[in-house]
Write a protein that holds these residues in place. Structure first.
Motif, mmCIF file in Angstrom:
data_model
loop_
_atom_site.group_PDB
_atom_site.id
_atom_site.type_symbol
_atom_site.label_atom_id
_atom_site.label_comp_id
_atom_site.label_asym_id
_atom_site.label_seq_id
_atom_site.Cartn_x
_atom_site.Cartn_y
_atom_site.Cartn_z
ATOM 1 N N THR A 111 0.833 -1.190 0.000
ATOM 2 C CA THR A 111 0.000 0.000 0.000
ATOM 3 C C THR A 111 0.874 1.248 0.000
ATOM 4 N N VAL A 112 0.256 2.395 -0.119
ATOM 5 C CA VAL A 112 0.948 3.675 0.074
ATOM 6 C C VAL A 112 0.323 4.426 1.245
ATOM 7 N N ASP A 113 -0.556 3.755 2.002
ATOM 8 C CA ASP A 113 -1.303 4.373 3.095
ATOM 9 C C ASP A 113 -0.891 3.861 4.476
ATOM 10 N N PHE A 114 0.364 3.519 4.669
ATOM 11 C CA PHE A 114 0.798 2.948 5.944
ATOM 12 C C PHE A 114 0.442 3.844 7.126
ATOM 13 N N ARG A 115 0.753 5.130 7.039
ATOM 14 C CA ARG A 115 0.473 6.028 8.173
ATOM 15 C C ARG A 115 -1.031 6.152 8.428
ATOM 16 N N LYS A 116 -1.826 6.116 7.391
ATOM 17 C CA LYS A 116 -3.285 6.137 7.559
ATOM 18 C C LYS A 116 -3.753 4.869 8.271
ATOM 19 N N ILE A 117 -3.173 3.739 7.903
ATOM 20 C CA ILE A 117 -3.531 2.466 8.530
ATOM 21 C C ILE A 117 -3.104 2.448 9.995
ATOM 22 N N VAL A 118 -1.919 2.989 10.292
ATOM 23 C CA VAL A 118 -1.469 3.088 11.688
ATOM 24 C C VAL A 118 -2.471 3.914 12.482
ATOM 25 N N SER A 119 -2.920 5.014 11.913
ATOM 26 C CA SER A 119 -3.907 5.867 12.572
ATOM 27 C C SER A 119 -5.223 5.117 12.799
ATOM 28 N N LEU A 120 -5.673 4.353 11.815
ATOM 29 C CA LEU A 120 -6.901 3.565 11.963
ATOM 30 C C LEU A 120 -6.752 2.512 13.058
ATOM 31 N N LEU A 121 -5.626 1.816 13.061
ATOM 32 C CA LEU A 121 -5.393 0.790 14.083
ATOM 33 C C LEU A 121 -5.369 1.418 15.478
ATOM 34 N N LYS A 122 -4.728 2.565 15.613
ATOM 35 C CA LYS A 122 -4.703 3.256 16.906
ATOM 36 C C LYS A 122 -6.115 3.642 17.341
ATOM 37 N N SER A 123 -6.929 4.141 16.403
ATOM 38 C CA SER A 123 -8.295 4.548 16.742
ATOM 39 C C SER A 123 -9.162 3.359 17.153
ATOM 40 N N GLU A 124 -8.771 2.157 16.724
ATOM 41 C CA GLU A 124 -9.485 0.934 17.109
ATOM 42 C C GLU A 124 -8.970 0.366 18.430
ATOM 43 N N GLY A 125 -7.994 1.031 19.042
ATOM 44 C CA GLY A 125 -7.473 0.593 20.328
ATOM 45 C C GLY A 125 -6.234 -0.277 20.257
ATOM 46 N N PHE A 126 -5.681 -0.486 19.070
ATOM 47 C CA PHE A 126 -4.465 -1.290 18.911
ATOM 48 C C PHE A 126 -3.278 -0.413 19.311
#
Length: 88
Positions: A33-48
């Motif tokens: 992907t090219v959205d790694f930082r976006k995915i990190v942000s999503l995972l954090k928002s899910e409590g990971f």
């Protein structure tokens, strides 16, 4: 969220859970992907729980991301499924 982002998120989460520490470039390769930082942000928002730290070398700076598991309580043993049980 589109299917490719879900697949990339699952790959990146699995990499974090296996103990891999990743820069943005490495995360993009692992997640295809090219959205790694976006995915990190999503995972954090899910409590990971994702932590990060800055690296610096030769005047360049970059961030490394990692997932840190909480340490098990003293006296616990892991069963076959990876769940801890308190040994008394």
């Amino acid at each position: 969220m589109d299917e490719s982002l879900n697949t990339a998120k699952a790959r990146i989460r699995a990499a974090f859970e296996s103990g891999i520490r990743m820069t943005t470039a490495q995360g993009n390769r692992i997640g295809n992907t090219v959205d790694f930082r976006k995915i990190v942000s999503l995972l954090k928002s899910e409590g990971f729980d994702i932590q990060s730290y800055w690296n610096e070398k030769d005047g360049r700076r970059w961030k490394t991301y990692y997932h840190q598991y909480p340490l098990p309580q003293k006296g616990t043993r892991m069963n076959e499924l990876g769940q801890s049980k308190l040994q008394l």
